[in-house]
Design an enzyme around this catalytic site. Structure first.
Site, PDB file in Angstrom:
ATOM      1  N   PRO A 100       2.964   2.564   3.494  1.00 59.84           N
ATOM      2  CG  PRO A 100       2.743   0.793   2.036  1.00 59.84           C
ATOM      3  CD  PRO A 100       3.750   1.646   2.591  1.00 59.84           C
ATOM      4  CD  GLU A 101      -1.482   4.401   8.174  1.00 58.24           C
ATOM      5  OE1 GLU A 101      -2.780   4.225   8.479  1.00 58.24           O
ATOM      6  OE2 GLU A 101      -0.741   4.706   9.026  1.00 58.24           O
TER       7      GLU A 101
ATOM      8  NE  ARG B  87       4.261   2.283  14.362  1.00 57.58           N
ATOM      9  CZ  ARG B  87       3.500   1.707  13.490  1.00 57.58           C
ATOM     10  NH1 ARG B  87       2.766   0.757  13.601  1.00 57.58           N
ATOM     11  NH2 ARG B  87       3.663   2.586  12.460  1.00 57.58           N
TER      12      ARG B  87
ATOM     13  NE  ARG C 190      13.692  -0.153   5.582  1.00 59.70           N
ATOM     14  CZ  ARG C 190      13.338   0.325   6.800  1.00 59.70           C
ATOM     15  NH1 ARG C 190      12.423   1.614   6.695  1.00 59.70           N
ATOM     16  NH2 ARG C 190      13.535  -0.336   8.002  1.00 59.70           N
TER      17      ARG C 190
ATOM     18  CE  LYS D 254      -2.086  -1.669   7.770  1.00 56.94           C
ATOM     19  NZ  LYS D 254      -1.028  -1.113   8.922  1.00 56.94           N
TER      20      LYS D 254
END
Ligand SMILES: [Zn+2]
Length: 272
Positions: free
Chosen positions: A2-3, A256, A114, A60
């Protein structure tokens, strides 16, 4: 993962349930994603009988404030954190980690496959500690001031949450493409006008995700199932750029995956 827009969508979704009832019970198990100094019995003592007064967001991170509580419940969704609104005594949700039972018969469940998310109970003033100004709430002409003296390539600098909070890998790639800036360009070489253009592009891309909400699942939850990529360059290596037709490239920057168009985003000014 999620951003900022997905976290904002969650904020809007959980508020109607949380704000209309008091907490009558708390279930879950201690250990991650709960912070090391936080137990379920702490949360029971702190939250039962209290009502959520506000859910704030910066970047976030979500901060839940309850009536007369001495601290704020801070939630970071990590990679796989998500919420469910359930009936209070319904069956356990898959990967359920925390359940707030509410007096109107619903329950707010936090699930996290997770366990990389983080739930912490912090003094009110510390909820957003370590975060810069929110990416959506910061005026576009303010951004250049927040990145002065950055020694990093622009793509890496944008992910520094202490400068501007909420820009993740997706919106950095999308914004840089829309603004025509190469991801390896040194952040300190951007002009104030380029910063304004870039900030507006990032914000516009985030707003687009926000406006898509309502159709059902959130992107980071549904992308694998539906195989639909709503982004312009992110995740599109090898495909033609929708602006110019040149093939989109993928590079690794700051660890990234970084997607860009070599024609729309020329290398001039790039860090050697
Ligand atoms: Zn292009």
């Amino acid at each position: 993962m999620p951003e900022l827009p997905e976290v904002e969508i969650w904020r809007r979704r959980i508020w109607p349930t949380l704000s209309t009832a008091t907490v009558i019970d708390v279930h879950g198990s201690s250990g991650p994603p709960l912070a090391p100094d936080l137990s379920i019995s702490d949360l029971r003592g702190a939250l039962i009988g209290r009502q959520c007064m506000r859910v704030d967001r910066r970047g976030k991170r979500l901060a839940l404030q309850f009536t007369e509580a001495e601290r704020t419940l801070v939630i970071q969704l990590g990679m796989t954190g998500r919420f469910h609104v359930e009936s209070s005594h319904g069956p356990e949700v898959r990967f359920e980690r925390l359940r707030l039972e509410l007096s109107h018969g619903a329950a707010l469940v936090y699930a996290d496959a997770r366990r990389i998310g983080r739930l912490s109970w912090v003094p009110h003033g510390e909820a957003f500690q370590g975060l810069g100004a929110d990416a959506l709430a910061t005026e576009s002409d303010e951004w250049s001031k927040r990145f002065t003296e950055s020694r990093s390539p622009i793509k890496v600098a944008l992910l520094d949450q202490e400068r501007v909070a909420g820009v993740g890998n997706i919106y950095a790639c999308e914004g840089l493409h829309a603004a025509g800036i190469h991801p390896k360009r040194a952040a300190r070489t951007l002009t104030p006008a380029e910063w304004t253009h870039l900030a507006r592009a990032i914000q516009a891309s985030m707003q687009q995700t926000l406006s898509r909400d309502g159709a059902g699942s959130l992107l980071y939850l549904s992308a694998k199932e539906t195989n639909v990529n709503p982004f312009v360059v992110y995740g599109r290596a090898g495909e033609p750029c929708p602006t110019c037709g040149v093939t989109i490239c993928r590079d690794i920057l700051g660890g990234r995956g970084t997607f860009f168009c070599p024609a729309c985003q020329p290398e001039a000014g790039t860090v050697a």
